[in-house]
Scaffold this motif. Structure first.
Motif, PDB file in Angstrom:
ATOM      1  N   LEU A  13      -4.086   7.571  11.966  1.00 36.64           N
ATOM      2  CA  LEU A  13      -5.509   7.362  11.715  1.00 36.64           C
ATOM      3  C   LEU A  13      -6.109   8.497  10.897  1.00 36.64           C
ATOM      4  N   ASP A  14      -5.264   9.395  10.410  1.00 40.86           N
ATOM      5  CA  ASP A  14      -5.732  10.590   9.717  1.00 40.86           C
ATOM      6  C   ASP A  14      -5.300  10.549   8.250  1.00 40.86           C
ATOM      7  N   GLY A  15      -5.893   9.615   7.487  1.00 40.67           N
ATOM      8  CA  GLY A  15      -5.609   9.519   6.067  1.00 40.67           C
ATOM      9  C   GLY A  15      -4.421   8.660   5.702  1.00 40.67           C
ATOM     10  N   LYS A  16      -3.784   8.027   6.686  1.00 44.37           N
ATOM     11  CA  LYS A  16      -2.627   7.173   6.412  1.00 44.37           C
ATOM     12  C   LYS A  16      -3.082   5.744   6.101  1.00 44.37           C
ATOM     13  N   VAL A  17      -2.112   4.899   5.727  1.00 39.21           N
ATOM     14  CA  VAL A  17      -2.429   3.521   5.349  1.00 39.21           C
ATOM     15  C   VAL A  17      -3.079   2.758   6.500  1.00 39.21           C
ATOM     16  N   VAL A  18      -2.495   2.835   7.687  1.00 44.69           N
ATOM     17  CA  VAL A  18      -3.019   2.062   8.814  1.00 44.69           C
ATOM     18  C   VAL A  18      -4.463   2.447   9.108  1.00 44.69           C
ATOM     19  N   GLY A  19      -4.760   3.734   9.152  1.00 49.20           N
ATOM     20  CA  GLY A  19      -6.123   4.168   9.404  1.00 49.20           C
ATOM     21  C   GLY A  19      -7.088   3.698   8.337  1.00 49.20           C
ATOM     22  N   GLY A  53      -5.192   9.951  -0.541  1.00 52.59           N
ATOM     23  CA  GLY A  53      -4.333   9.025  -1.280  1.00 52.59           C
ATOM     24  C   GLY A  53      -4.521   7.568  -0.920  1.00 52.59           C
ATOM     25  N   ALA A  54      -4.564   7.260   0.376  1.00 48.75           N
ATOM     26  CA  ALA A  54      -4.666   5.863   0.792  1.00 48.75           C
ATOM     27  C   ALA A  54      -5.955   5.223   0.287  1.00 48.75           C
ATOM     28  N   GLN A  55      -7.023   5.981   0.302  1.00 50.90           N
ATOM     29  CA  GLN A  55      -8.306   5.453  -0.160  1.00 50.90           C
ATOM     30  C   GLN A  55      -8.274   5.165  -1.657  1.00 50.90           C
ATOM     31  N   VAL A  56      -7.694   6.075  -2.430  1.00 48.47           N
ATOM     32  CA  VAL A  56      -7.607   5.877  -3.877  1.00 48.47           C
ATOM     33  C   VAL A  56      -6.740   4.669  -4.205  1.00 48.47           C
ATOM     34  N   VAL A  57      -5.586   4.554  -3.544  1.00 47.52           N
ATOM     35  CA  VAL A  57      -4.705   3.408  -3.791  1.00 47.52           C
ATOM     36  C   VAL A  57      -5.407   2.111  -3.403  1.00 47.52           C
ATOM     37  N   ALA A  58      -6.079   2.103  -2.253  1.00 52.07           N
ATOM     38  CA  ALA A  58      -6.781   0.904  -1.801  1.00 52.07           C
ATOM     39  C   ALA A  58      -7.830   0.464  -2.812  1.00 52.07           C
ATOM     40  N   GLU A  59      -8.604   1.409  -3.318  1.00 52.39           N
ATOM     41  CA  GLU A  59      -9.647   1.062  -4.288  1.00 52.39           C
ATOM     42  C   GLU A  59      -9.038   0.581  -5.600  1.00 52.39           C
ATOM     43  N   LEU A  71       1.245  13.526  -2.994  1.00 42.67           N
ATOM     44  CA  LEU A  71       1.737  14.731  -2.336  1.00 42.67           C
ATOM     45  C   LEU A  71       2.617  14.502  -1.112  1.00 42.67           C
ATOM     46  N   GLY A  72       2.633  13.314  -0.552  1.00 41.48           N
ATOM     47  CA  GLY A  72       3.316  13.114   0.719  1.00 41.48           C
ATOM     48  C   GLY A  72       4.832  13.141   0.633  1.00 41.48           C
ATOM     49  N   GLY A  73       5.462  13.520   1.752  1.00 39.20           N
ATOM     50  CA  GLY A  73       6.909  13.405   1.878  1.00 39.20           C
ATOM     51  C   GLY A  73       7.712  14.561   1.344  1.00 39.20           C
ATOM     52  N   SER A  74       7.094  15.705   1.100  1.00 38.47           N
ATOM     53  CA  SER A  74       7.840  16.821   0.519  1.00 38.47           C
ATOM     54  C   SER A  74       8.724  17.499   1.565  1.00 38.47           C
ATOM     55  N   ALA A  75       9.749  18.176   1.079  1.00 35.88           N
ATOM     56  CA  ALA A  75      10.681  18.890   1.959  1.00 35.88           C
ATOM     57  C   ALA A  75      10.400  20.381   1.999  1.00 35.88           C
ATOM     58  N   SER A  76       9.392  20.838   1.259  1.00 37.46           N
ATOM     59  CA  SER A  76       9.198  22.273   1.093  1.00 37.46           C
ATOM     60  C   SER A  76       7.828  22.742   1.575  1.00 37.46           C
ATOM     61  N   THR A  77       7.696  24.055   1.720  1.00 27.29           N
ATOM     62  CA  THR A  77       6.410  24.701   2.014  1.00 27.29           C
ATOM     63  C   THR A  77       6.293  25.880   1.059  1.00 27.29           C
ATOM     64  N   MET A 103       0.813  -1.207   0.000  1.00 26.58           N
ATOM     65  CA  MET A 103       0.000   0.000   0.000  1.00 26.58           C
ATOM     66  C   MET A 103       0.855   1.270   0.000  1.00 26.58           C
ATOM     67  N   ALA A 104       0.177   2.375  -0.216  1.00 30.50           N
ATOM     68  CA  ALA A 104       0.772   3.709  -0.087  1.00 30.50           C
ATOM     69  C   ALA A 104      -0.367   4.672   0.190  1.00 30.50           C
ATOM     70  N   ASP A 105      -0.041   5.844   0.696  1.00 34.98           N
ATOM     71  CA  ASP A 105      -1.084   6.777   1.122  1.00 34.98           C
ATOM     72  C   ASP A 105      -1.022   8.122   0.415  1.00 34.98           C
TER      73      ASP A 105
END
Length: 380
Positions: free
Chosen positions: A315-321, A283-289, A145-151, A58-60
């Motif tokens: 539990l907030d949009g991640k894979v485990v949640g 993201g996690a929901q789209v990947v799961a589906e 979008l996850g894991g970026s180093a910038s704002t 999986m991925a989120d």
């Protein structure tokens, strides 16, 4: 007596789904899934059980999301979040003219961990990948979008696509989010219109807003190296960019990846007259589906999932949640993690804390075995 016999008979077959996230930089989701499966198989063999095991890495919306989709892997030179030359890859599916791109591939935090620059870090390198994908025929960009180093509010991507943010004097802003509080307009004279006009699917791994206490700067700025004063500067920059672009900063998920969606919404609305060509999704929901996880999870006896560390964000949009949400009413979910900083939900869950004195493969082999062993104990 008949009930006990029926229970023991049922335990001779076990339907297991293995659906882990990646474990930061130590194990990809496919590797984690493979090692968890090996451990689960060993435990089943020792217990005389014939398992049916389905593996769903999986991925989120973070690192590793693009690899969950089918297509050709494209690798090219680009820049990391602080402007150093690097290489990054994305996935292109010619049959659907869709490119799957992780922000983390070029603009990720791990690549610049040796030199965090929270005010200067930008997403220009990701924009290079987007432009390249369009030249290969992509009409749809799925951007994880996850894991970026910038704002930077996505302004690095805009710059790579030929849209230059300017201050009130008409001078270009410096790269990164540190100058965003001065943004007044955007010069589009050199805009790469074909690349800017694609259909956008933005996969968020968090529900953070653009600004405020749950905003991107306040929540994730410190992870990217920002001190209190820098967080305040970045907060002001994102607020100003939302004002200039006409984007509501309180939209959920808009704060993912340092507010990249702000720039994408502005760009697409400029060309199409509305934001209807931008789809901001969990993201996690789209990947799961996409991977068929909902149906598999609902029928499983045991689901084994994993991540690097379990905390309140898990539990907030991640894979485990997402896995916990998809589990059927009679399904047990075993959560393996290197650390637990928040309690698991109390119903039908097992806590598997990875041993710290082992290599990651051995940790996950142990976790797979332990998950099955715990499940068999509690299901007697």
């Amino acid at each position: 007596m008949q009930s006990n016999t029926a229970t023991e008979s049922a335990k001779t077959h076990l339907n297991i789904v293995i659906a882990p996230d990646s474990l930061k930089s130590t194990a990809s989701a496919p590797d984690a899934a493979r090692w968890l499966r090996e451990g689960a198989l060993a435990a089943c063999a020792a217990a005389g059980i014939t398992p049916e095991i389905q593996v769903v890495p999986m991925a989120d919306g973070g690192e590793g999301t693009a690899a969950c989709f089918a297509g050709q892997v494209v690798t090219l030179p680009t820049t990391d979040a602080i402007g150093r030359l690097t290489e990054a890859s994305y996935v292109f599916d010619p049959s659907t003219t869709t490119a799957y791109i992780d922000i983390a591939a070029a603009s990720g935090l791990p690549q610049v961990q040796d030199s965090l620059q929270p005010l200067q870090a930008d997403t220009f390198g990701t924009g290079v990948l987007i432009a390249d994908a369009q030249t290969r025929g992509a009409t749809r960009i799925v951007l994880a979008l996850g894991g970026s180093a910038s704002t930077d509010g996505g302004t690095g991507i805009l710059t790579a696509l030929g849209a230059q943010p300017l201050d009130e004097r008409g001078l270009p802003l410096r790269p990164g989010g540190g100058d965003l509080h001065r943004v007044a307009s955007v010069d589009t004279a050199q805009l790469n219109i074909p690349a800017a006009a694609v259909e956008w699917v933005l996969l968020a791994d968090v529900h953070a807003t653009a600004t405020g206490p749950t905003g991107t700067a306040a929540t994730y700025g410190p992870q990217k190296g920002a001190n209190r004063e820098q967080v305040a500067l970045l907060e002001g920059g994102i607020a100003q960019w939302c004002e200039v672009s006409g984007i509501d900063p309180q939209v959920p998920m808009l704060g993912a990846a340092g507010g990249v969606a702000i720039g994408i919404f502005w760009l697409s609305s400029l060309l199409h007259g509305s934001g209807e060509h931008v789809h901001l999704l969990p993201g996690a929901q789209v990947v799961a589906e996409t991977l068929g996880l909902p149906e598999r999870a609902n029928k499983a006896d045991l689901i084994i999932t994993a991540e690097g560390g379990f905390n309140e964000q898990s539990l907030d949009g991640k894979v485990v949640g997402t896995v916990l949400d998809l589990a059927g009413p009679n399904t047990t979910v075993a959560v393996a993690a290197g650390s637990f900083h928040s309690p698991l939900p109390t119903t039908n869950t097992l806590k598997i804390e990875l041993p710290q004195d082992e290599q990651v493969r051995e940790q996950l082999l142990w976790a797979g075995r332990n998950a099955v062993e715990q499940y068999l104990q509690v299901s007697r």
